[in-house]
Design a protein around this motif. Structure first.
Motif, PDB file in Angstrom:
ATOM      1  N   CYS A  36       0.736  -1.216   0.000  1.00 40.16           N
ATOM      2  CA  CYS A  36       0.119  -0.208   0.017  1.00 40.16           C
ATOM      3  C   CYS A  36       0.888   1.400   0.039  1.00 40.16           C
ATOM      4  CB  CYS A  36      -0.888  -0.021   1.272  1.00 40.16           C
ATOM      5  SG  CYS A  36      -1.992   1.767   1.550  1.00 40.16           S
ATOM      6  N   ARG A  37       0.701   2.055  -0.983  1.00 39.02           N
ATOM      7  CA  ARG A  37       1.289   3.384  -1.048  1.00 39.02           C
ATOM      8  C   ARG A  37       1.067   4.326   0.130  1.00 39.02           C
ATOM      9  NH1 ARG A  37       3.762   3.079  -5.757  1.00 39.02           N
ATOM     10  NH2 ARG A  37       2.853   2.213  -7.342  1.00 39.02           N
ATOM     11  N   ARG A  38      -0.227   4.266   0.407  1.00 39.70           N
ATOM     12  CA  ARG A  38      -0.610   5.105   1.559  1.00 39.70           C
ATOM     13  C   ARG A  38       0.271   5.130   2.832  1.00 39.70           C
ATOM     14  NH1 ARG A  38      -5.122   8.399   1.061  1.00 39.70           N
ATOM     15  NH2 ARG A  38      -5.357   6.908  -0.550  1.00 39.70           N
ATOM     16  N   CYS A  43      -4.929   0.934   2.566  1.00 43.36           N
ATOM     17  CA  CYS A  43      -5.998   1.739   2.411  1.00 43.36           C
ATOM     18  C   CYS A  43      -7.096   1.329   1.629  1.00 43.36           C
ATOM     19  CB  CYS A  43      -5.345   3.213   1.847  1.00 43.36           C
ATOM     20  SG  CYS A  43      -4.919   3.116   0.160  1.00 43.36           S
ATOM     21  N   GLY A  44      -6.847   0.433   0.722  1.00 47.66           N
ATOM     22  CA  GLY A  44      -7.835  -0.078  -0.268  1.00 47.66           C
ATOM     23  C   GLY A  44      -8.046   1.154  -1.344  1.00 47.66           C
ATOM     24  N   ASN A  45      -7.403   2.153  -1.505  1.00 49.09           N
ATOM     25  CA  ASN A  45      -7.726   3.306  -2.159  1.00 49.09           C
ATOM     26  C   ASN A  45      -6.486   3.683  -3.027  1.00 49.09           C
ATOM     27  OD1 ASN A  45      -9.033   5.242  -3.670  1.00 49.09           O
ATOM     28  ND2 ASN A  45      -9.051   6.528  -2.307  1.00 49.09           N
ATOM     29  N   CYS A  46      -5.555   2.696  -3.259  1.00 47.54           N
ATOM     30  CA  CYS A  46      -4.336   3.061  -4.048  1.00 47.54           C
ATOM     31  C   CYS A  46      -4.247   2.146  -5.077  1.00 47.54           C
ATOM     32  CB  CYS A  46      -3.256   3.216  -3.273  1.00 47.54           C
ATOM     33  SG  CYS A  46      -2.506   1.750  -2.433  1.00 47.54           S
ATOM     34  N   CYS A  71      -3.329  -1.372  -3.741  1.00 45.00           N
ATOM     35  CA  CYS A  71      -4.150  -2.262  -2.909  1.00 45.00           C
ATOM     36  C   CYS A  71      -5.066  -2.792  -3.886  1.00 45.00           C
ATOM     37  CB  CYS A  71      -4.711  -1.301  -1.948  1.00 45.00           C
ATOM     38  SG  CYS A  71      -4.120  -0.971  -0.538  1.00 45.00           S
TER      39      CYS A  71
END
Ligand code: ADP
Ligand code: ZN
Length: 679
Positions: free
Chosen positions: A372-374, A388-391, A394
């Protein structure tokens, strides 16, 4: 409900404070010196605008950019807050209005450009204007070592000392040195209450992609988001122009922006960007601090930024309104070489160069990240997070393989050729490709020649890029960019350490980030209608669309589909003033019906506690108009009388009777009191 919460709802139209806003606002209202460091889009403005409405006296706001001040004042006025600005560009009427607002005490917020602080007249005026609070936006501008240094900011400390009022300072730039300098210069070294916000921006999608066909990658990303506002950042001025052209040819409205343009042309782009819906600006990093548009839906980097700080600040301009926004950052081996050379060739002392290489490494680590990048970005800023599930990582976990052998082959090729050559020659050696250069240097006789035929040229390019990204190989300016092995590579070379590489980064397959829909399919047509309505109103009033309502507010309208003005008032971003001004118009778009039948007095209290009471009073009044038995002479109350009573309490029974007057009190008094009691 606290007073601050009431103002938040009524004036700004928001249901709840965002993380940390409440604590900061409490501190400012209490009159404590306050320093708040929060990321872009966190909602810093509210942290001084709201206290300004609650505290005694006038709040002076110092802000570095005239365009931003105008926007903020416009937005405040749209919310019904008396605000004004004093800048070198004021018209006479504007200044006139400010003076009279100060002298009759109606003005609540006064924005002042820092250069005005030096003028004797301003100092005198401020002394007599009853200032209760100084707020400083972009407080890092006081730091002499920062990029945004404004000498005029140094006068703020003096102003604070001479007025003897509390000061609240805000910035998104967090490093320790800047923080200390702000405290030293603005608060004369007295320690303010410091609030350090979290760095997460959950509504931003993070994505990186290796440059394969870089121009096409950008065109694809942008065209998937046509009609929304966004920024493409480029490494050079020339590229901003060629890329803007390419985008225009592909049917997108795009303009270039860079530091080499005339100030006037730059201002024109800034103004257009802020007012227009769906303009794309292709820019160098010069396009930055002046940008306060809350509904930027995406930011793309056509070239790698210079550090994680720069990356995060640049993508952070998207999605300030909290609605989803996308980002994409392209990077390639040429970016790495360019950034390394830039550092090596700078005039900075050696330890500074080393630190800059370290910062670049951190960014490259992020670009080549495998989870995950976040998590990675936040870790850099000292925070821990869950995936995060938003990158991009993910949503598409990368396939990894053991790259130890490949890396050792590559290192050995670099070492055996004297660490004098660049990627392409080393790949020739590894893949056994004969060229004039391999012959000339007798590299075709090396044992490494042709050992790497297990990978294609493209794959080797990906391996070298990942190695450079992890700083195992570094271009050396003393050897014309020849790749030199670094110390961290030694354990891999010696076989003491294995290394995992990303497989997907080796292929030419471009995975494009699909544009995220702001709303579900069935709400999309309504959202477009709402946007069209907003555009019309904005154009009529010559204001930027987001001053009417931000995207986020329209999205909520499209999803919740308010059926009445009371529902409308519950939408985030719909404050009292905007409800009065625009509520009925947007409600009509949602319901397809007009609300003209609602009395203006009733509309004014829509969404407030008094609204349902008003409705019940009205109902009782019609029922009792001719008395309990329906045979008496008709008596009625005006809408404003009903609205007035609806705001009263049953405990004020005597007062209710008094405002009703004898005849109406006889007819409605006890019924009304009963309604107030049960409310
Ligand atoms: P910053 O100055 O920290 O970058 P802004 O003050 O420009 O951020 O605020 C960003 C956006 O968030 C604005 O559109 C603002 O109206 C909105 N906003 C601020 N506070 C809230 C809140 N409590 N609820 C909803 N939206 C908010
Ligand atoms: Zn993630």
């Amino acid at each position: 409900m606290s007073q601050a919460q009431a103002v938040l709802r009524e004036v700004f139209g928001y249901d709840a404070f965002r993380a940390q806003q409440e604590e900061i606002i409490d501190s400012v209202i209490a009159g404590d010196d306050t320093l708040a460091i929060l990321p872009t889009g966190a909602g810093k403005s509210l942290c001084y605008q709201l206290p300004a409405l609650i505290r005694e006296g006038l709040t002076v706001v110092i802000s570095p950019l005239i365009a931003l001040m105008r926007d903020q004042v416009r937005a405040l006025r749209a919310a019904g807050v008396p605000a004004g600005f004093l800048t070198s560009q004021n018209t006479e009427e504007e200044t006139e209005a400010v003076w009279s607002g100060i002298s009759d005490g109606s003005l609540r917020l006064l924005y002042i450009a820092p250069e005005r602080l030096g003028l004797a007249g301003t100092q005198r005026m401020l002394k007599s204007a009853g200032i209760g609070l100084i707020a400083v936006d972009e407080a890092h501008c006081v730091s002499q070592w920062g990029h945004d240094f404004r000498p005029d900011y140094l006068k703020i400390g003096e102003l604070r000392a001479s007025l003897g009022v509390p000061l609240a300072a805000f910035t998104a730039t967090a490093d320790r040195e800047t923080q200390e300098e702000i405290i030293y210069r603005l608060f004369a070294g007295r320690t303010p209450s410091v609030f350090l916000g979290g760095f997460d921006r959950p509504n931003l999608t993070l994505a990186f992609a290796p440059k394969l066909k870089p121009r096409q990658q950008i065109l694809d990303f942008v065209s998937a988001r046509r009609g929304t506002s966004g920024i493409v950042y480029c490494g050079t001025r020339a590229k901003t122009e060629t890329l803007a052209d390419a985008l225009c040819k592909a049917g997108t409205t795009a303009v270039a922006y860079h530091g080499g343009m005339e100030p006037e042309a730059r201002r024109a782009v800034e103004a257009r960007f802020s007012a227009e819906d769906g303009l794309v600006v292709v820019a160098t990093v010069a396009f930055g601090m002046g940008i306060d548009k809350p509904d930027i839906r995406w930011v793309a980097h056509a070239d790698l930024p210079k550090s994680i700080e720069a990356y995060y600040q640049e993508i952070g301009r998207a999605g300030r309104d909290g609605a989803p926004a996308d980002t994409l950052t392209l990077f390639g081996a040429d970016d790495i070489r360019f950034r390394r050379t830039q550092i090596d060739e700078s005039l900075a002392p050696a330890d500074r160069k080393q630190a800059d290489h370290g910062r670049l490494n951190a960014l490259l680590g992020l670009a080549e990240a495998q989870v995950c990048r976040r998590v990675e970005v936040l870790a850099y800023f000292g925070e821990t997070a869950e995936p995060c599930g938003n990158c991009d990582l993910c949503s598409n976990p990368p396939e990894l393989f053991d790259g130890t052998d490949a890396v050792r082959m590559a290192l050995s090729a670099a070492l055996r050729t004297g660490e004098m050559f660049g990627t392409q020659h080393l790949i020739d050696v590894l893949t056994g490709t004969e060229t004039p250069k391999t012959k000339q240097h007798r590299h075709d006789a090396l044992p490494t020649f042709g050992v790497g035929t297990g990978f294609s040229r493209t794959e080797w390019n990906g391996i070298f890029r990942q190695m450079m990204g992890r700083d195992l190989l570094r271009p050396d300016p003393a050897r014309h960019g020849g790749l030199r092995m670094t110390d961290p590579a030694l354990p891999v070379l010696r076989g003491e350490q294995t290394i995992k590489l990303r497989r997907d980064a080796l292929t030419r397959k471009t995975t494009s980030t699909p544009a995220r829909a702001l709303v579900s399919e069935e709400d999309a047509p309504l959202l477009s209608q709402l946007k069209a309505c907003r555009r019309r109103l904005a154009e009529e009033a010559s204001i930027p669309a987001y001053i009417v309502f931000t995207d986020r507010t329209l999205i909520e309208m499209a999803e919740k589909r308010p059926e009445s003005l009371d529902d409308m008032a519950a939408i985030s971003g719909v404050g009292q003033k905007k409800l009065e001004r625009y509520g009925a118009i947007f409600l009509e778009v949602v319901t397809g019906e007009t609300t003209a039948t609602l009395h203006p007095k009733r509309r004014q209290i829509a969404g407030r506690a008094a609204a349902p009471i008003y409705d019940r009073l009205l109902e009782a009044q019609s029922r009792l108009q001719r008395g309990e038995d329906g045979t008496q002479k008709p008596v009625s109350c005006s809408a404003s009388l009903l609205a007035r009573i609806a705001k009263m309490s049953h405990a004020e029974e005597g007062e209710v009777m008094r405002v009703l007057g004898e005849r109406r009190a006889d007819r409605f008094g006890s019924a009304f009191i009963e309604i107030l009691r049960s409310a």
